[in-house]
Each structure stands twice: as structure tokens, then as C-alpha cells.
Write an enzyme that holds these catalytic residues in place. Structure first.
Site, PDB file in Angstrom:
ATOM      1  CG  ASN A  18      -2.171  -0.849   0.941  1.00  0.00           C
ATOM      2  OD1 ASN A  18      -3.059  -0.458   0.194  1.00  0.00           O
ATOM      3  ND2 ASN A  18      -2.190  -2.044   1.534  1.00  0.00           N
ATOM      4  CG  LEU A  96      -1.452   4.264  16.433  1.00  0.00           C
ATOM      5  CD1 LEU A  96      -1.813   5.411  15.504  1.00  0.00           C
ATOM      6  CD2 LEU A  96       0.049   4.231  16.685  1.00  0.00           C
ATOM      7  CG  ASN A 110      -6.307   1.127   9.563  1.00  0.00           C
ATOM      8  OD1 ASN A 110      -5.176   0.780   9.215  1.00  0.00           O
ATOM      9  ND2 ASN A 110      -7.198   0.255  10.019  1.00  0.00           N
ATOM     10  CG  HIS A 112      -9.824  -3.611   8.429  1.00  0.00           C
ATOM     11  ND1 HIS A 112      -8.934  -4.142   9.344  1.00  0.00           N
ATOM     12  CD2 HIS A 112     -10.866  -4.480   8.370  1.00  0.00           C
ATOM     13  CE1 HIS A 112      -9.418  -5.270   9.824  1.00  0.00           C
ATOM     14  NE2 HIS A 112     -10.589  -5.496   9.251  1.00  0.00           N
ATOM     15  CD  GLU A 177      -5.890  -3.535   1.456  1.00  0.00           C
ATOM     16  OE1 GLU A 177      -6.465  -3.903   2.476  1.00  0.00           O
ATOM     17  OE2 GLU A 177      -4.680  -3.760   1.234  1.00  0.00           O
TER      18      GLU A 177
HETATM   19  C1  GRF Z   1      -3.280  -4.685   3.950  1.00  0.00           C
HETATM   20  O1  GRF Z   1      -4.073  -5.705   3.415  1.00  0.00           O
HETATM   21  C2  GRF Z   1      -4.048  -3.793   4.892  1.00  0.00           C
HETATM   22  O2  GRF Z   1      -5.427  -3.793   4.652  1.00  0.00           O
HETATM   23  C3  GRF Z   1      -3.814  -4.433   6.237  1.00  0.00           C
HETATM   24  O3  GRF Z   1      -2.512  -4.919   6.176  1.00  0.00           O
HETATM   25  C4  GRF Z   1      -2.164  -5.208   4.826  1.00  0.00           C
HETATM   26  C5  GRF Z   1      -0.853  -4.514   4.574  1.00  0.00           C
HETATM   27  O4  GRF Z   1      -0.291  -4.879   3.360  1.00  0.00           O
HETATM   28  N1  GRF Z   1      -4.048  -3.474   7.289  1.00  0.00           N
HETATM   29  P1  GRF Z   1       0.960  -4.107   2.776  1.00  0.00           P
HETATM   30  O5  GRF Z   1       2.045  -4.092   3.845  1.00  0.00           O
HETATM   31  O6  GRF Z   1       0.517  -2.727   2.407  1.00  0.00           O
HETATM   32  O7  GRF Z   1       1.383  -4.909   1.587  1.00  0.00           O
END
Ligand code: GRF
Length: 212
Positions: A18, A96, A110, A112, A177
Site C-alpha cells: 500500500n 495506537l 487506516n 482494513h 486497496e
Molecule cells: C493490507 O491488506 C491492509 O489492509 C492491512 O494490512 C495489509 C498490509 O499490506 N491493514 P501491505 O504491507 O501494504 O502490503
């Protein structure tokens, strides 16, 4: 005078895919700068992604602090010292303390991998498969004092296929995402998101839920 773009600190713990999406989206009509990438894990792959992109990195190790609030205080001060206006939790696996909201009120976002309030917590994809749902998805939300609970900015559904395992489902969730997180951060950066209690108002046309 053109207003300066929002500066974000991105918090990661692992792969940082991400983060990569946030890095790659800069300069394509996306209105934020990444002032810092912070990890609680010194070996997080995402730190290397940041270095490759020329973005500053810091490691703030959980084990160096005696309490969640001290750890959170250090994270927030590190982010503030980089000039960050907001924090993006992108696969950050620590909870946090509420003092983070004093440092960055309505300015912590965030991502999720489920349609909250279904399947909060660290194993959302496995939990969705285990429960037998046929629809899950992605939630991008503001962070509040409770885990995976704050006002929802955007949700997008992802269908669960009969032959899915956690890995194949998570891969499709992550492709969503990677598209929506930069969009949300950019909208936030342009001042298009307003928090009203549990609701987030988009002052442009609100997006509607779609199914991938
Ligand atoms: C993602 O799927 C996010 O939704 C969750 O953790 C994962 C992180 O993936 N909170 P990355 O480290 O961004 O590849």
C-alpha cells in the site's frame, strides 16, 4: 498562492504494497507528499521501497518503550518532526494509544481488508473465509480510540469465490486497496472529507459501493 500539499507520514510493519501504491500515485493528479515512512520493524520490506523512492525512513521499535502511550508519543513526535500533517496506517500492526488522536485529530487514516464492522483485527481475511461470507472487501476509515472502528470514508466490496483461500482473496482485496487508498488520501489532502460524528461527508459526489 497555491496551498502547499498535505504531508503524510506512512506507518508500516511489513511488505508495504500500500505504501508502494501511495508512492507510485504521486504526481498523477494526486495531491500529497510523503514526508516520512515509519516502521516498528527494522526489517520491513516497505522501508526499502521508501529508500528506493528517496523518501526518509525511521524505525520506532515497540520494545524500546515501556507502554503503548510512550510508543505512540514517540511515533507521533517522529511524524511531526518530519512535517507531517496526517498519518496513514498502511499495514501497521500495532495499536495506537488514544493520545495519537490528540496529535493528529481526524487526520489518521487506516486501510482494513474487510467491510467493517465485520472482521476487525489482524486476521480479517482468514476470518471472512472461515465465516463463509460471499462478500467482503476494503474499508478506509479515520482512526478513533477503538480498534478498526472510526468513521468510514470509503468501502468497496470484493466477492469471495468458492475456491478462494486467504492468499487468493487477499490478493484481490489488495488490488482494490492499492487503487482506493491513494484516492482517499488525495481527497483528504484537497480538504474534500469532513467528519460529522460517525459519518464522513465527501464534498464532491460520494462514491457508491461497487463489487469487484
Ligand atoms: C493490507 O491488506 C491492509 O489492509 C492491512 O494490512 C495489509 C498490509 O499490506 N491493514 P501491505 O504491507 O501494504 O502490503
Amino acid at each position: 498562492m497555491t496551498p502547499s500539499p498535505l504531508a503524510i507520514a506512512v506507518l508500516i510493519s511489513g511488505s508495504g504494497s500500500n505504501l508502494q501504491a501511495l508512492l507510485d500515485s504521486r504526481g498523477h493528479g494526486i495531491d500529497y507528499v510523503i514526508s516520512l515512512v515509519v516502521s516498528d520493524q527494522s526489517d520491513a520490506t516497505g522501508l526499502e521501497r521508501a529508500r528506493q523512492a528517496g523518501v526518509a525512513t525511521e524505525v520506532v521499535s515497540w520494545s524500546k518503550f515501556g507502554s503503548r502511550s510512550e510508543f505512540t508519543e514517540a511515533l507521533c513526535e517522529t511524524a511531526e518532526a518530519s512535517g507531517a500533517d496526517a498519518i496513514i496506517l498502511a499495514g501497521f500492526m500495532r495499536i495506537l494509544s488514544p493520545i495519537a488522536m490528540d496529535h493528529f485529530p481526524d487526520a489518521i487514516i487506516n486501510v482494513h481488508p474487510a467491510l467493517l464492522p465485520a472482521f476487525p483485527g489482524a486476521h480479517a481475511v482468514e476470518a471472512a473465509i472461515g465465516h463463509g461470507v460471499t462478500l467482503t472487501g476494503v474499508t478506509v476509515h479515520f482512526v478513533d480510540e477503538q480498534v478498526d472502528h472510526g468513521p468510514i470514508i470509503l468501502q468497496e466490496a470484493v466477492a469471495v469465490r468458492p475456491d478462494d483461500d486467504a492468499e487468493s482473496l487477499h490478493a484481490r482485496i489488495q488490488s482494490v486497496e492499492h487503487r482506493v487508498l491513494p484516492e482517499v488520501v488525495s481527497a483528504f489532502s484537497r480538504g474534500e472529507l469532513t467528519v460529522q460524528g460517525r459519518y464522513v461527508r465527501w464534498n464532491l459526489t460520494p462514491r457508491e459501493a461497487t463489487i469487484e
